[in-house]
Motif scaffolding. Structure first.
Motif, PDB file in Angstrom:
ATOM      1  N   ALA A  78       0.927  -1.210  -0.018  1.00 32.47           N
ATOM      2  CA  ALA A  78      -0.022   0.116  -0.032  1.00 32.47           C
ATOM      3  C   ALA A  78       0.870   1.354  -0.192  1.00 32.47           C
ATOM      4  O   ALA A  78       2.101   1.269   0.512  1.00 32.47           O
ATOM      5  N   GLY A  79       0.522   2.281  -0.511  1.00 32.32           N
ATOM      6  CA  GLY A  79       1.106   3.465  -0.540  1.00 32.32           C
ATOM      7  C   GLY A  79       0.788   4.636  -1.330  1.00 32.32           C
ATOM      8  O   GLY A  79      -0.355   4.316  -1.899  1.00 32.32           O
ATOM      9  N   LEU A  80       1.531   5.703  -1.572  1.00 33.87           N
ATOM     10  CA  LEU A  80       0.815   7.033  -1.882  1.00 33.87           C
ATOM     11  C   LEU A  80       2.069   7.360  -3.137  1.00 33.87           C
ATOM     12  O   LEU A  80       3.171   7.122  -2.988  1.00 33.87           O
ATOM     13  N   VAL A  81       1.309   7.285  -4.395  1.00 33.77           N
ATOM     14  CA  VAL A  81       2.298   7.816  -5.566  1.00 33.77           C
ATOM     15  C   VAL A  81       1.932   8.884  -6.313  1.00 33.77           C
ATOM     16  O   VAL A  81       0.740   9.052  -6.509  1.00 33.77           O
ATOM     17  N   TRP A  82       2.641   9.824  -6.819  1.00 33.73           N
ATOM     18  CA  TRP A  82       2.420  11.022  -7.423  1.00 33.73           C
ATOM     19  C   TRP A  82       1.955  10.603  -8.992  1.00 33.73           C
ATOM     20  O   TRP A  82       2.692   9.653  -9.552  1.00 33.73           O
ATOM     21  N   GLU A  90      -1.702  14.767  -8.741  1.00 29.21           N
ATOM     22  CA  GLU A  90      -2.637  14.145  -7.728  1.00 29.21           C
ATOM     23  C   GLU A  90      -1.576  13.119  -7.018  1.00 29.21           C
ATOM     24  O   GLU A  90      -0.754  12.407  -7.469  1.00 29.21           O
ATOM     25  N   ILE A  91      -2.003  12.873  -5.817  1.00 26.19           N
ATOM     26  CA  ILE A  91      -1.468  11.716  -5.010  1.00 26.19           C
ATOM     27  C   ILE A  91      -2.378  10.547  -4.967  1.00 26.19           C
ATOM     28  O   ILE A  91      -3.590  10.772  -4.617  1.00 26.19           O
ATOM     29  N   GLU A  92      -1.862   9.439  -5.497  1.00 22.27           N
ATOM     30  CA  GLU A  92      -2.959   8.254  -5.680  1.00 22.27           C
ATOM     31  C   GLU A  92      -2.527   7.145  -4.434  1.00 22.27           C
ATOM     32  O   GLU A  92      -1.426   6.951  -4.254  1.00 22.27           O
ATOM     33  N   LEU A  93      -3.656   6.856  -3.881  1.00 17.26           N
ATOM     34  CA  LEU A  93      -3.456   5.865  -2.820  1.00 17.26           C
ATOM     35  C   LEU A  93      -3.772   4.428  -3.502  1.00 17.26           C
ATOM     36  O   LEU A  93      -4.789   4.352  -4.416  1.00 17.26           O
ATOM     37  N   GLY A  94      -2.883   3.628  -3.522  1.00 22.17           N
ATOM     38  CA  GLY A  94      -3.043   2.185  -4.106  1.00 22.17           C
ATOM     39  C   GLY A  94      -2.621   1.225  -3.132  1.00 22.17           C
ATOM     40  O   GLY A  94      -2.127   1.307  -1.912  1.00 22.17           O
ATOM     41  N   TYR A  95      -3.343  -0.102  -3.354  1.00 19.60           N
ATOM     42  CA  TYR A  95      -3.345  -1.008  -2.479  1.00 19.60           C
ATOM     43  C   TYR A  95      -3.487  -2.583  -3.006  1.00 19.60           C
ATOM     44  O   TYR A  95      -4.162  -2.532  -4.139  1.00 19.60           O
ATOM     45  N   HIS A  96      -2.949  -3.495  -2.601  1.00 23.35           N
ATOM     46  CA  HIS A  96      -3.189  -5.074  -2.840  1.00 23.35           C
ATOM     47  C   HIS A  96      -2.913  -5.901  -1.666  1.00 23.35           C
ATOM     48  O   HIS A  96      -1.926  -5.483  -0.999  1.00 23.35           O
ATOM     49  N   SER A 128      -7.709   7.679  -5.857  1.00 26.29           N
ATOM     50  CA  SER A 128      -7.403   6.194  -6.423  1.00 26.29           C
ATOM     51  C   SER A 128      -7.815   6.173  -7.956  1.00 26.29           C
ATOM     52  O   SER A 128      -9.123   6.439  -8.056  1.00 26.29           O
ATOM     53  N   LEU A 129      -7.103   5.457  -8.548  1.00 20.00           N
ATOM     54  CA  LEU A 129      -7.650   5.163 -10.052  1.00 20.00           C
ATOM     55  C   LEU A 129      -7.901   3.702  -9.907  1.00 20.00           C
ATOM     56  O   LEU A 129      -7.328   2.918  -9.540  1.00 20.00           O
ATOM     57  N   ILE A 130      -9.312   3.386 -10.057  1.00 23.23           N
ATOM     58  CA  ILE A 130      -9.907   2.233  -9.976  1.00 23.23           C
ATOM     59  C   ILE A 130     -10.503   1.920 -11.350  1.00 23.23           C
ATOM     60  O   ILE A 130     -11.421   2.386 -11.764  1.00 23.23           O
ATOM     61  N   TYR A 131      -9.970   0.497 -11.568  1.00 22.47           N
ATOM     62  CA  TYR A 131     -10.804   0.075 -12.892  1.00 22.47           C
ATOM     63  C   TYR A 131     -12.521  -0.217 -12.776  1.00 22.47           C
ATOM     64  O   TYR A 131     -12.541  -0.534 -11.647  1.00 22.47           O
ATOM     65  N   ILE A 132     -12.980   0.061 -13.794  1.00 21.61           N
ATOM     66  CA  ILE A 132     -14.541   0.236 -13.457  1.00 21.61           C
ATOM     67  C   ILE A 132     -15.190  -1.201 -13.091  1.00 21.61           C
ATOM     68  O   ILE A 132     -16.373  -1.163 -12.464  1.00 21.61           O
ATOM     69  N   ASP A 133     -14.488  -2.274 -13.353  1.00 21.38           N
ATOM     70  CA  ASP A 133     -14.969  -3.509 -12.753  1.00 21.38           C
ATOM     71  C   ASP A 133     -14.008  -4.101 -11.830  1.00 21.38           C
ATOM     72  O   ASP A 133     -13.759  -5.124 -11.837  1.00 21.38           O
ATOM     73  N   ASN A 134     -13.870  -3.376 -10.597  1.00 18.59           N
ATOM     74  CA  ASN A 134     -13.102  -3.853  -9.477  1.00 18.59           C
ATOM     75  C   ASN A 134     -13.684  -3.524  -7.976  1.00 18.59           C
ATOM     76  O   ASN A 134     -13.537  -2.792  -7.533  1.00 18.59           O
ATOM     77  N   PRO A 135     -14.926  -4.107  -7.886  1.00 23.22           N
ATOM     78  CA  PRO A 135     -15.939  -3.928  -6.900  1.00 23.22           C
ATOM     79  C   PRO A 135     -15.192  -3.909  -5.220  1.00 23.22           C
ATOM     80  O   PRO A 135     -15.358  -3.263  -4.742  1.00 23.22           O
ATOM     81  N   ARG A 136     -14.189  -4.930  -5.256  1.00 18.83           N
ATOM     82  CA  ARG A 136     -13.769  -4.922  -4.116  1.00 18.83           C
ATOM     83  C   ARG A 136     -12.659  -3.693  -3.761  1.00 18.83           C
ATOM     84  O   ARG A 136     -12.844  -3.330  -2.587  1.00 18.83           O
ATOM     85  N   LEU A 157      -6.928   1.025 -19.838  1.00 18.66           N
ATOM     86  CA  LEU A 157      -8.309   0.374 -19.332  1.00 18.66           C
ATOM     87  C   LEU A 157      -9.160   1.532 -18.925  1.00 18.66           C
ATOM     88  O   LEU A 157      -8.550   2.349 -18.167  1.00 18.66           O
ATOM     89  N   PRO A 158     -10.558   1.360 -18.851  1.00 19.77           N
ATOM     90  CA  PRO A 158     -11.148   2.129 -18.278  1.00 19.77           C
ATOM     91  C   PRO A 158     -11.397   2.141 -16.854  1.00 19.77           C
ATOM     92  O   PRO A 158     -11.502   1.323 -16.203  1.00 19.77           O
ATOM     93  N   HIS A 159     -11.081   3.490 -16.129  1.00 17.96           N
ATOM     94  CA  HIS A 159     -11.082   3.554 -14.927  1.00 17.96           C
ATOM     95  C   HIS A 159     -11.803   4.563 -14.268  1.00 17.96           C
ATOM     96  O   HIS A 159     -12.297   5.640 -14.948  1.00 17.96           O
ATOM     97  N   ARG A 160     -12.201   4.629 -12.935  1.00 16.80           N
ATOM     98  CA  ARG A 160     -12.780   5.595 -12.379  1.00 16.80           C
ATOM     99  C   ARG A 160     -11.796   6.344 -11.632  1.00 16.80           C
ATOM    100  O   ARG A 160     -11.122   5.831 -10.934  1.00 16.80           O
ATOM    101  N   LEU A 161     -12.040   7.711 -11.388  1.00 15.35           N
ATOM    102  CA  LEU A 161     -11.078   8.560 -10.427  1.00 15.35           C
ATOM    103  C   LEU A 161     -11.891   8.720  -9.273  1.00 15.35           C
ATOM    104  O   LEU A 161     -13.198   9.353  -9.127  1.00 15.35           O
ATOM    105  N   TRP A 162     -11.310   8.136  -8.056  1.00 12.79           N
ATOM    106  CA  TRP A 162     -12.044   8.108  -6.775  1.00 12.79           C
ATOM    107  C   TRP A 162     -11.157   9.144  -6.029  1.00 12.79           C
ATOM    108  O   TRP A 162     -10.002   9.472  -5.996  1.00 12.79           O
ATOM    109  N   ALA A 163     -11.939  10.119  -5.181  1.00 13.62           N
ATOM    110  CA  ALA A 163     -11.367  11.068  -4.253  1.00 13.62           C
ATOM    111  C   ALA A 163     -11.832  11.312  -3.113  1.00 13.62           C
ATOM    112  O   ALA A 163     -13.034  11.113  -2.879  1.00 13.62           O
TER     113      ALA A 163
END
Ligand SMILES: CC(C)(COP(=O)(O)OP(=O)(O)OC[C@H]1O[C@@H](n2cnc3c(N)ncnc32)[C@H](O)[C@@H]1OP(=O)(O)O)[C@@H](O)C(=O)NCCC(=O)NCCS
Length: 171
Positions: A78-82, A90-96, A128-136, A157-163
């Motif tokens: 997990a972490g934050l990336v420009w 923007e600063i993006e939060l990512g996680y896996h 967060s940039l999240i693929y449109i079919d990534n409900p989790r 790939l199509p994504h949504r920008l969450w903020a």
């Protein structure tokens, strides 16, 4: 810049070369980095880890290992990336997470620690940039107080920008 965040169950800390076994196990699962088509061999995992270790921004950005405090096992990242986006810099939060650790709130717990840290650093907004079919992933974003703002193509790939807007005390 080195970083260590503690939550009730997790430590979010810098990756080290000694994390390779755990990281290779996580990346070998095609459900984790599902957007990468070629299999993650141990050698590719080693290169991936070296890249993660090489990007630790002086402002605390960079992706970190998510470690179970009880066993000290690396269970994800997990972490934050420009990011340079149409909405600006923007600063993006990512996680896996390792698949075996899904469904227990660990991604939310690690993500919240990252957002709290961003807030302490005076950040006003994280996306967060999240693929449109990534409900989790969307559910994690929602639990972290994020809302969908717009749609965009990211990495082809199509994504949504969450903020989320943060309180942002300077420090
Ligand atoms: C995205 C990803 C990290 C989400 O993992 P997750 O396990 O669903 O998310 P969390 O760890 O926050 O766990 C949430 C689940 O634990 C439950 N839970 C249990 N205890 C909890 C707690 N203390 N706090 C929050 N949730 C808790 C929640 O109810 C939820 O349950 P559900 O799966 O039945 O809905 C995971 O699916 C993943 O690694 N995917 C591949 C990589 C990826 O797509 N990353 C995102 C790129 S944008």
């Amino acid at each position: 810049m080195s970083l260590r965040l503690r939550t009730p169950r997790l430590t979010v800390r810098d990756y080290t070369a000694a994390d390779l076994d755990d990281v290779a196990e996580i990346l070998a699962d095609p459900d984790v980095f599902w957007w990468v088509k070629e299999p993650f061999t141990r050698e590719r995992a080693r290169l991936w880890l070296a890249e993660e270790m090489g990007y630790m921004g002086r402002d605390g950005t960079g992706r970190r290992a998510v470690v179970l405090r009880q066993s000290r096992k690396v269970i994800g990242g997990a972490g934050l990336v420009w990011r340079e986006l149409d909405s600006g810099r923007e600063i993006e939060l990512g996680y896996h997470l390792h698949h075996a650790y899904w469904g227990q709130g660990y991604a939310t717990e690690a993500g919240r620690a990252c957002l709290d840290y961003a807030c302490r650093r005076g950040r006003r907004r994280v996306v967060s940039l999240i693929y449109i079919d990534n409900p989790r992933s969307e559910a994690v974003a929602r639990r972290l107080g994020m809302s969908p703002e717009s749609e965009l193509v990211w990495a082809g790939l199509p994504h949504r920008l969450w903020a989320v807007e943060l309180g942002g005390a300077q420090g």
